[in-house]
Design an enzyme around this catalytic site. Structure first.
Site, PDB file in Angstrom:
ATOM      1  N   MET A  21       0.841  -1.200   0.000  1.00  0.00           N
ATOM      2  CA  MET A  21       0.000   0.000   0.000  1.00  0.00           C
ATOM      3  C   MET A  21       0.875   1.249   0.000  1.00  0.00           C
ATOM      4  SD  MET A  21      -3.152  -0.610  -0.340  1.00  0.00           S
ATOM      5  CE  MET A  21      -3.609  -2.216  -0.994  1.00  0.00           C
ATOM      6  N   HIS A 138       4.252   5.214   2.364  1.00  0.00           N
ATOM      7  CA  HIS A 138       3.152   4.321   2.680  1.00  0.00           C
ATOM      8  C   HIS A 138       1.865   5.129   2.776  1.00  0.00           C
ATOM      9  CE1 HIS A 138       0.805   1.125   4.567  1.00  0.00           C
ATOM     10  NE2 HIS A 138       1.697   0.331   3.985  1.00  0.00           N
ATOM     11  N   HIS A 139       0.778   4.521   2.291  1.00  0.00           N
ATOM     12  CA  HIS A 139      -0.493   5.227   2.233  1.00  0.00           C
ATOM     13  C   HIS A 139      -1.038   5.547   3.627  1.00  0.00           C
ATOM     14  CE1 HIS A 139      -4.088   6.783   0.660  1.00  0.00           C
ATOM     15  NE2 HIS A 139      -4.227   5.995  -0.379  1.00  0.00           N
ATOM     16  N   SER A 140      -0.545   4.868   4.642  1.00  0.00           N
ATOM     17  CA  SER A 140      -0.974   5.190   6.010  1.00  0.00           C
ATOM     18  C   SER A 140      -0.417   6.548   6.450  1.00  0.00           C
ATOM     19  CB  SER A 140      -0.528   4.099   6.988  1.00  0.00           C
ATOM     20  OG  SER A 140       0.860   3.878   6.858  1.00  0.00           O
ATOM     21  N   LEU A 408      -1.529   2.987  -6.143  1.00  0.00           N
ATOM     22  CA  LEU A 408      -1.560   1.657  -5.564  1.00  0.00           C
ATOM     23  C   LEU A 408      -2.731   0.883  -6.145  1.00  0.00           C
ATOM     24  CD1 LEU A 408      -4.033   2.009  -3.439  1.00  0.00           C
ATOM     25  CD2 LEU A 408      -2.260   2.696  -1.869  1.00  0.00           C
TER      26      LEU A 408
END
Lengths: 463, 463
Positions: A21, A138-140, A408
């Site tokens: 991700m 990271h997409h977080s 993503l």
């Protein structure tokens, strides 16, 4: 220690070897007019010597192995910069093809959850006195649009400025509650929508079930509904390897076509995506009889909104890939998009939020017992068009020529096409699953040819 | 479908994000005298066009996600060559440092278990008209020595030969039962030893317990026993990121020192490893009071062997890192190695096999509930010296200048030093854990200086 908000943490939950991700951003620069080979050497040295880490580049997971139980960030005070900043090079001839191959590989590599979840690659050896910068996060930590904004913050409209610092020293603004009336990013709205109702992961599961049933119950023939697109080569399980391809046009060309055909710029974008997918799928003998559908972020004003506020939601556009004629297809796409937007605008704010939350479903489906790639696709792919900087920007005197989002994928969503406007350009990034999309670069070539086709047809018809 | 032998499958079981079980081989070539930039371009084209896949390059896991339950190979008839063969480049100045950084990154990247478990990288941009070839394979397919042999099979002693094919078209000999008397690789012997007694993974667990208790019961003061080395910076949990560094010497220099000091070439090798580790650990204030120990593969003739057969086993050598004087340390290492080898030679074949199996323990410990990195280390690191080709070899006219093994690590074993001899050279590869060994390239620099120190001391004393 800062607990990670549940919906940001969701990106950690669904991160697997097959679906890393991570979102990326690729920027291509040309060397300043009089710069020699020392320019990049000095830039690399400057990068290596810059050890200030701004938010969110300074964050790492508190307990990487237990990120599912205790998702939390903490400040990393001993960042191994040589790990995160990487100096790379392209083999000869150093063209767009070699760059695409390298970005595909870099974007496929998993991140190390023991470290801050970002990488920055300075890539030399690009022909015509150019170099590239590829950022991966990271997409977080950041969404794709946030990443593009972060890049823009690092740059300057002044070509003589020489004091610009690497992205990790500039950082992003910390996520804050948005002031009333300000437009949020589509994804943030989607996340907020889900969050508002649900708060917890079991809640997400419940809501997902409700929305899914609702979508199947409705049978409005004119409107492209979720889960009504055909199965296609883009909608199976994805593997962990990515392909990345790019295409850029003058925004004026796109605008002229839109004006001549009396449609929007976004309709033209959808049509060139539709045209290239139709041709690509036809060649691999995989064009479905039913038309493909695209999930498209749009800005709408809710029916019950008395003020000036807009909401960002999604429409599902019928790409009309069953129609062979480009102009006829363009108009059919326009009609479908108008119909979907009209439907959306009649909804009150709360319903828009519910509906928007639905677009997290491909990721949520994956979270809930690996349904992604087995269900009928909610839509066949995401096509998104993001406004970028409108002025030419520079980095220590190097002109940014193009910027591209690297997206993503999720199971069931093996292709993402995202465009970003930049200083009179329309830059399109194609991110695909390596196994689902052999020779994916053809999609970008066909998209280029589709634009020329429209110009030819409209030129002949209209003048 | 071919079931994977249990001990080959073990390398799949212990493969994690932190401990990818891949072995590599780096070969550096110089361009043929009159070759231009077209040479590499044509080589790349030839590689891309070669779609014959020999054993084991044609094998993939039958069920990657269930590799723990059903480890089996099957032939992959649709190999995506562009995934496995990768053309890469070094940034300027393209020296040993840039090459080491790139190999470190490539060797840290996880493999995709859905595909045949190998990668081949052709790397351009190495200064002085050189290029490099880096091969990576999963240890379940080949061991490090097998990889070196595979590389040698691909090459020719004839500089005018131009018909050589890429490694995947040449392949390796399939693993077969070895004829009586033939010398096996150390690791194969170790694996065979474990396999003979145990057959199954539960059996490995039982045997590991027995051997461990046995080792602790013994208290022979003169002999460097397993599990008696000190804890050191090399023996904690490892992270998933690797460092790689190289050093090469003329074999004659090493032989001259060995002759002058009346020790073996391997003793000299152990001493330069000991000298560099002592200096490196001292600088980071982490030199243990007790001397470090090394697990070293050796060839021995079992006490009950009436024929000409040799067995490959391991000794544990005391590296005497508590001694400051190089020559004194060299002699102490020599004594320790002799003692260990003598002890080993008195054992009958069956006991040697049992003992050899012990050296799988760091990997088995990891397999059994993550003990690796928590136990006292069996030995501090593996130092291994592998005989390589004795003639200069060529690849389509390009002379192989050096070849290096790139090794794997386990929890508790954060450093591996492996040397390979090649045409009058002694080439040493250092593979380390990125986090346990900051600035690891210093180890290779210090090893080079240690050799010069010995020459100085012996020159002064002996002549």
């Amino acid at each position: 220690m800062t607990p990670i908000k549940p919906l940001d943490a969701a990106w950690l939950y669904v991160d697997t070897r097959e679906t890393p991700m991570q979102v990326g951003c690729l920027a291509i620069f040309s060397l300043p007019p009089k710069a020699g080979p020392q320019f990049l050497k000095k830039l690399v040295e400057k990068f290596r010597a810059t050890r200030d880490f701004a938010y969110p580049f300074n964050l790492r997971l508190t307990a990487p192995r237990f990120r599912f139980l205790l998702p939390a960030w903490e400040e990393d005070r001993q960042i191994d910069l040589e790990y995160h900043f990487r100096h790379s090079a392209l083999p000869l001839p150093g063209g767009e093809r070699e760059l695409g191959v390298l970005i595909s590989r870099l974007h496929s590599n998993a991140m190390d959850f023991n470290r801050p979840l970002w990488e920055c690659h300075l890539i030399e050896g690009l022909e015509d006195r150019r170099f590239a910068l590829y950022m991966k996060m990271h997409h977080s930590l950041v969404d794709g649009i946030g990443g593009m904004r972060m890049l823009a913050r690092m740059l300057s409209p002044d070509p003589t400025s020489r004091d610009q610092r690497p992205p990790w020293a500039v950082g992003a603004r910390a996520r804050k509650p948005r002031p009333e009336g300000e437009v949020a990013t589509p994804l943030q709205t989607a996340i907020d929508g889900v969050r508002t109702q649900l708060k917890t992961v079991p809640g997400v599961a419940r809501a997902f079930g409700d929305i899914f049933k609702e979508a199947l119950r409705q049978e409005d023939k004119d409107w492209a509904l979720p889960f009504t697109g055909p199965r296609s080569a883009f909608n199976g399980k994805v593997s962990g390897q990515r392909r990345f391809a790019t295409q850029h046009y003058s925004l004026d060309r796109v605008k002229k076509i839109a004006k001549a055909a009396n449609v929007t710029v976004n309709d033209v974008f959808l049509e060139i995506c539709a045209a290239s997918m139709r041709r690509y799928l036809d060649e691999i003998k995989a064009l479905p009889d039913k038309p493909l559908t695209a999930g498209v972020p749009v800005s709408v004003r809710p029916a019950d909104d008395q003020g000036a506020g807009n909401a960002i939601s999604f429409i599902i556009a019928n790409l009309n890939t069953h129609i062979a004629d480009p102009l006829q297809r363009l108009h059919a796409i326009h009609d479908s998009a108008q119909r979907a937007k009209h439907h959306l605008q009649q909804l009150p704010k709360a319903d828009i939020d519910n509906y928007t939350a639905l677009f997290m479903a491909p990721f949520m489906a994956q979270l809930l017992s690996g349904l992604g790639g087995h269900l009928r696709p909610m839509f066949n792919l995401t096509v998104s068009n993001v406004p970028g900087p409108d002025r030419v920007l520079y980095f220590n005197g190097a002109k940014m020529e193009q910027m591209y989002p690297v997206s993503l994928l999720a199971h069931g969503q093996a292709l993402n096409i995202t465009a970003v406007s930049y200083a009179g350009q329309f830059n399109v990034g194609f991110t695909g699953c390596r196994d689902a999309l052999p020779s994916m670069q053809r999609l970008s070539v066909y998209a280029g040819e589709a634009l020329a086709d429209l110009e030819r047809q409209l030129g002949g018809d209209g003048e």
